[in-house]
Design a protein around this motif. Sequence first.
Motif, mmCIF file in Angstrom:
data_model
loop_
_atom_site.group_PDB
_atom_site.id
_atom_site.type_symbol
_atom_site.label_atom_id
_atom_site.label_comp_id
_atom_site.label_asym_id
_atom_site.label_seq_id
_atom_site.Cartn_x
_atom_site.Cartn_y
_atom_site.Cartn_z
ATOM 1 N N UNK A 204 -3.088 -5.400 -4.044
ATOM 2 C CA UNK A 204 -2.398 -4.551 -3.074
ATOM 3 C C UNK A 204 -2.778 -5.018 -1.669
ATOM 4 N N UNK A 205 -1.892 -5.784 -1.054
ATOM 5 C CA UNK A 205 -2.167 -6.234 0.312
ATOM 6 C C UNK A 205 -1.821 -5.139 1.315
ATOM 7 N N UNK A 206 -2.609 -5.068 2.389
ATOM 8 C CA UNK A 206 -2.278 -4.196 3.518
ATOM 9 C C UNK A 206 -2.745 -4.872 4.798
ATOM 10 N N UNK A 207 -2.181 -4.425 5.921
ATOM 11 C CA UNK A 207 -2.431 -5.111 7.186
ATOM 12 C C UNK A 207 -3.480 -4.423 8.053
ATOM 13 N N UNK B 138 0.793 -1.223 0.000
ATOM 14 C CA UNK B 138 0.000 0.000 0.000
ATOM 15 C C UNK B 138 0.826 1.273 0.000
ATOM 16 N N UNK B 139 1.984 1.272 0.687
ATOM 17 C CA UNK B 139 2.740 2.517 0.859
ATOM 18 C C UNK B 139 4.225 2.210 0.943
ATOM 19 N N UNK B 140 5.024 3.293 1.025
ATOM 20 C CA UNK B 140 6.483 3.162 1.086
ATOM 21 C C UNK B 140 6.973 2.294 -0.073
ATOM 22 N N UNK B 141 7.925 1.392 0.145
ATOM 23 C CA UNK B 141 8.481 0.593 -0.945
ATOM 24 C C UNK B 141 7.413 -0.269 -1.603
ATOM 25 N N UNK B 142 6.588 -0.918 -0.805
ATOM 26 C CA UNK B 142 5.544 -1.766 -1.374
ATOM 27 C C UNK B 142 4.582 -0.985 -2.242
ATOM 28 N N UNK B 143 4.238 0.225 -1.805
ATOM 29 C CA UNK B 143 3.340 1.052 -2.593
ATOM 30 C C UNK B 143 3.950 1.466 -3.921
ATOM 31 N N UNK B 144 5.237 1.812 -3.907
ATOM 32 C CA UNK B 144 5.910 2.184 -5.147
ATOM 33 C C UNK B 144 5.990 0.996 -6.099
ATOM 34 N N UNK B 145 6.294 -0.188 -5.562
ATOM 35 C CA UNK B 145 6.331 -1.392 -6.405
ATOM 36 C C UNK B 145 4.965 -1.637 -7.028
ATOM 37 N N UNK B 146 3.907 -1.543 -6.225
ATOM 38 C CA UNK B 146 2.556 -1.756 -6.756
ATOM 39 C C UNK B 146 2.247 -0.788 -7.887
ATOM 40 N N UNK B 147 2.546 0.498 -7.665
ATOM 41 C CA UNK B 147 2.220 1.512 -8.667
ATOM 42 C C UNK B 147 3.016 1.328 -9.948
ATOM 43 N N UNK B 148 4.313 1.051 -9.819
ATOM 44 C CA UNK B 148 5.145 0.893 -11.009
ATOM 45 C C UNK B 148 4.776 -0.373 -11.783
ATOM 46 N N UNK C 8 -3.418 3.719 -3.663
ATOM 47 C CA UNK C 8 -2.557 2.971 -4.582
ATOM 48 C C UNK C 8 -3.384 2.262 -5.648
ATOM 49 N N UNK C 9 -4.504 1.681 -5.246
ATOM 50 C CA UNK C 9 -5.395 1.039 -6.220
ATOM 51 C C UNK C 9 -5.903 2.061 -7.229
ATOM 52 N N UNK C 10 -6.310 3.238 -6.754
ATOM 53 C CA UNK C 10 -6.783 4.281 -7.674
ATOM 54 C C UNK C 10 -5.696 4.690 -8.654
ATOM 55 N N UNK C 11 -4.457 4.819 -8.165
ATOM 56 C CA UNK C 11 -3.355 5.222 -9.041
ATOM 57 C C UNK C 11 -3.124 4.193 -10.140
#
Length: 251
Positions: A37-40, A17-27, A51-54
């Motif tokens: 997009x998993x989040x806890x 969702x955010x930080x490194x994981x969020x950037x990986x998801x978006x790219x 992130x999903x919207x992006x």
Amino acid sequence: MSIHSLDGRVVVVGAGAKNLGGLISRKMGEAGARVVVHYNSDATRPDAEATVRAIKDAGSDAFAFQGDLTQPTNITALFEAAKSRFGGVDIAVNTVGKVLRKPIVETSEEEYDSMFDINAKAAYFFIKEAGRTLNDDGKIITIVTSLLAAFTDGYSTYAGGKSPVEHFTRAAAKEFSPRGISVTAVGPGPMDTPFFYGQETPERVAFHKSQAMHNDLTRIEDIEPIVRFLATDGWWITGQTIFANGGYTTR
């Protein structure tokens, strides 16, 4: 569909969702992948939704999935949800982790259990479920830490909890090889994220910076392209831990 392309591929990103994981998801989404997009925690839900919207705005598809990945049943549910929505999974990236800097003599059993549950147990069962679920020629990538090649105080449960992932990675690389699935780990140096600063003093931050190129910490933008490479053209790399830290340490 080429194994070197992300277009149309299905990617599961643990802590995506955010930080490194969020950037990986978006790219990954920008490159045409469909992303889970998993989040806890509930607190991270807005980041996951953003992130999903992006990803959707970039022209691909994505959905968010909440779950505590220290519970293997939630990992199974994560991959089953990906299969149900997108028909299969091609790439699994696990960025789940927890940092703690604390002397051994001050570390409680509860802290030890939490650190190993998040950094080792979740990683093990994420790899297991990915190996069970992924399509042939899939990719499994786990984020570890460059502390696996360093020698310092305070991080016994963090480095200790991440160190088994190297062995999980090597075993899985051999076991999943007949299906063409590559399994790798990436060890960033100290990263310029809130997780790092919460554990360190300004003096130690300055020291960590002094050990890498440009007197700087590792940025998430330094790591994301490596993950994307391993998921595409770098597929022939398997069973390896790649230390990406600007010269901070190696072995």
